[in-house]
Design a protein around this motif. Structure first.
Motif, mmCIF file in Angstrom:
data_model
loop_
_atom_site.group_PDB
_atom_site.id
_atom_site.type_symbol
_atom_site.label_atom_id
_atom_site.label_comp_id
_atom_site.label_asym_id
_atom_site.label_seq_id
_atom_site.Cartn_x
_atom_site.Cartn_y
_atom_site.Cartn_z
ATOM 1 N N MET A 93 4.553 30.504 23.953
ATOM 2 C CA MET A 93 3.656 29.632 22.843
ATOM 3 C C MET A 93 3.715 30.593 21.162
ATOM 4 O O MET A 93 4.155 29.752 19.932
ATOM 5 N N TYR A 94 4.221 31.659 21.016
ATOM 6 C CA TYR A 94 4.376 32.681 20.111
ATOM 7 C C TYR A 94 6.000 32.225 19.169
ATOM 8 O O TYR A 94 5.824 32.013 18.341
ATOM 9 N N VAL A 95 6.617 32.638 20.184
ATOM 10 C CA VAL A 95 8.362 31.442 19.939
ATOM 11 C C VAL A 95 8.070 30.309 19.371
ATOM 12 O O VAL A 95 8.819 30.217 18.107
ATOM 13 N N LEU A 96 7.208 29.353 19.684
ATOM 14 C CA LEU A 96 7.286 28.144 19.372
ATOM 15 C C LEU A 96 6.766 28.064 18.035
ATOM 16 O O LEU A 96 6.466 27.362 16.457
ATOM 17 N N TRP A 97 5.789 28.877 17.893
ATOM 18 C CA TRP A 97 4.983 29.035 16.483
ATOM 19 C C TRP A 97 5.785 29.521 16.106
ATOM 20 O O TRP A 97 6.123 29.157 14.340
ATOM 21 N N LEU A 98 6.932 30.255 15.566
ATOM 22 C CA LEU A 98 7.702 30.828 14.479
ATOM 23 C C LEU A 98 8.410 29.122 14.822
ATOM 24 O O LEU A 98 9.217 29.753 13.452
ATOM 25 N N ILE A 99 8.929 29.358 15.551
ATOM 26 C CA ILE A 99 10.063 27.975 15.106
ATOM 27 C C ILE A 99 9.499 26.770 15.004
ATOM 28 O O ILE A 99 9.737 25.946 14.276
ATOM 29 N N GLY A 100 7.923 26.089 15.094
ATOM 30 C CA GLY A 100 6.980 25.385 14.000
ATOM 31 C C GLY A 100 7.407 25.951 12.912
ATOM 32 O O GLY A 100 7.392 24.995 11.541
ATOM 33 N N ALA A 101 6.998 26.985 12.585
ATOM 34 C CA ALA A 101 6.717 27.614 11.386
ATOM 35 C C ALA A 101 8.397 26.992 10.521
ATOM 36 O O ALA A 101 8.517 26.894 9.108
ATOM 37 N N ILE A 102 9.624 27.467 10.852
ATOM 38 C CA ILE A 102 10.714 27.291 10.309
ATOM 39 C C ILE A 102 11.107 26.343 10.127
ATOM 40 O O ILE A 102 11.956 25.287 9.370
ATOM 41 N N ARG A 103 10.816 24.659 11.315
ATOM 42 C CA ARG A 103 10.917 23.895 11.204
ATOM 43 C C ARG A 103 9.931 23.356 9.814
ATOM 44 O O ARG A 103 10.553 22.297 9.364
ATOM 45 N N ASN A 104 8.572 23.654 9.983
ATOM 46 C CA ASN A 104 7.858 23.248 7.897
ATOM 47 C C ASN A 104 8.530 23.724 7.655
ATOM 48 O O ASN A 104 8.799 22.517 6.308
ATOM 49 N N PHE A 105 8.670 24.906 6.611
ATOM 50 C CA PHE A 105 9.709 24.920 5.444
ATOM 51 C C PHE A 105 11.485 24.673 5.110
ATOM 52 O O PHE A 105 11.262 25.028 4.474
ATOM 53 N N ILE A 106 11.867 24.326 7.021
ATOM 54 C CA ILE A 106 13.267 23.971 6.017
ATOM 55 C C ILE A 106 13.668 22.459 6.494
ATOM 56 O O ILE A 106 13.645 22.474 8.168
ATOM 57 N N PRO A 107 13.750 21.505 6.363
ATOM 58 C CA PRO A 107 14.037 19.805 6.767
ATOM 59 C C PRO A 107 14.945 20.289 7.191
ATOM 60 O O PRO A 107 16.575 20.823 7.539
ATOM 61 N N MET A 108 15.448 20.049 9.000
ATOM 62 C CA MET A 108 16.589 19.720 8.902
ATOM 63 C C MET A 108 16.669 18.466 9.884
ATOM 64 O O MET A 108 16.241 18.052 10.365
ATOM 65 N N SER A 109 18.149 18.409 10.825
ATOM 66 C CA SER A 109 18.514 17.481 11.264
ATOM 67 C C SER A 109 18.056 17.362 12.816
ATOM 68 O O SER A 109 17.356 18.747 13.385
ATOM 69 N N ASN A 110 18.572 16.157 13.802
ATOM 70 C CA ASN A 110 18.210 16.978 15.205
ATOM 71 C C ASN A 110 18.344 16.950 15.741
ATOM 72 O O ASN A 110 18.202 18.593 16.554
#
Length: 127
Positions: A93-110
Motif C-alpha cells: 500500500m505504501y507503493v500504491l500511495w506513491l502511485i496515487g501521488a504521481i497520478r494526482n499531480f500528473i494527469p495521465m491516460s488510462n
C-alpha cells in the motif's frame, strides 16, 4: 504459462552469463556483462510491451487504482476501513500511495495509468 517459460529462459541465460563470466580475460568478462545488460534490456522492453498489449485483469486493476487514490487521499491511517474492500498487506500500500501521488499531480491516460500500476512489478521482475 508464457511468463513461466520466459522467466525460466531468462534465469538459464543469466546464470550462464554470470558463471562463464568468471575469467582472467577482461575482454571476455566485458562481453558477458554486455550480454547480461542486453538480456535485461530485452526483458524490460518485453515487459513494457506486454503491459501495453495486455491491460490486466480489470477487477484487479480497478482495485489497485482505487487503493492508490484512497491511500493518497486518506494516508495509511485511514486506509483499512469497513467502507472499502482491501485484502492486500500494508507494505504494498505504501507503493500504491506513491502511485496515487504521481497520478494526482500528473494527469495521465488510462494506458499510462495501467503502465504506472504495473511498473513496480516490472521493476521487481528485473531485480
Amino acid at each position: 504459462m508464457i511468463a513461466l517459460i520466459f522467466t525460466s529462459f531468462f534465469y538459464v541465460i543469466a546464470g550462464y552469463l554470470l558463471m562463464t563470466g568468471i575469467s582472467e580475460d577482461k575482454s571476455r568478462m566485458s562481453n558477458k556483462k554486455t550480454g547480461l545488460f542486453v538480456l535485461l534490456a530485452t526483458g524490460l522492453i518485453a515487459r513494457i510491451a506486454g503491459a501495453f498489449l495486455y491491460p490486466g485483469y480489470q477487477n484487479d486493476m480497478n482495485c489497485f487504482i482505487s487503493w492508490s487514490d484512497n491511500m493518497f487521499q486518506n494516508g495509511p491511517g485511514g486506509f483499512y476501513t469497513d467502507e472499502m474492500f482491501t485484502d492486500y498487506p500494508p507494505v504494498y500500500m505504501y507503493v500504491l500511495w506513491l502511485i496515487g501521488a504521481i497520478r494526482n499531480f500528473i494527469p495521465m491516460s488510462n494506458t499510462a495509468t495501467t503502465l504506472l500500476i504495473k511498473a513496480p512489478a516490472i521493476i521487481c521482475d528485473l531485480l
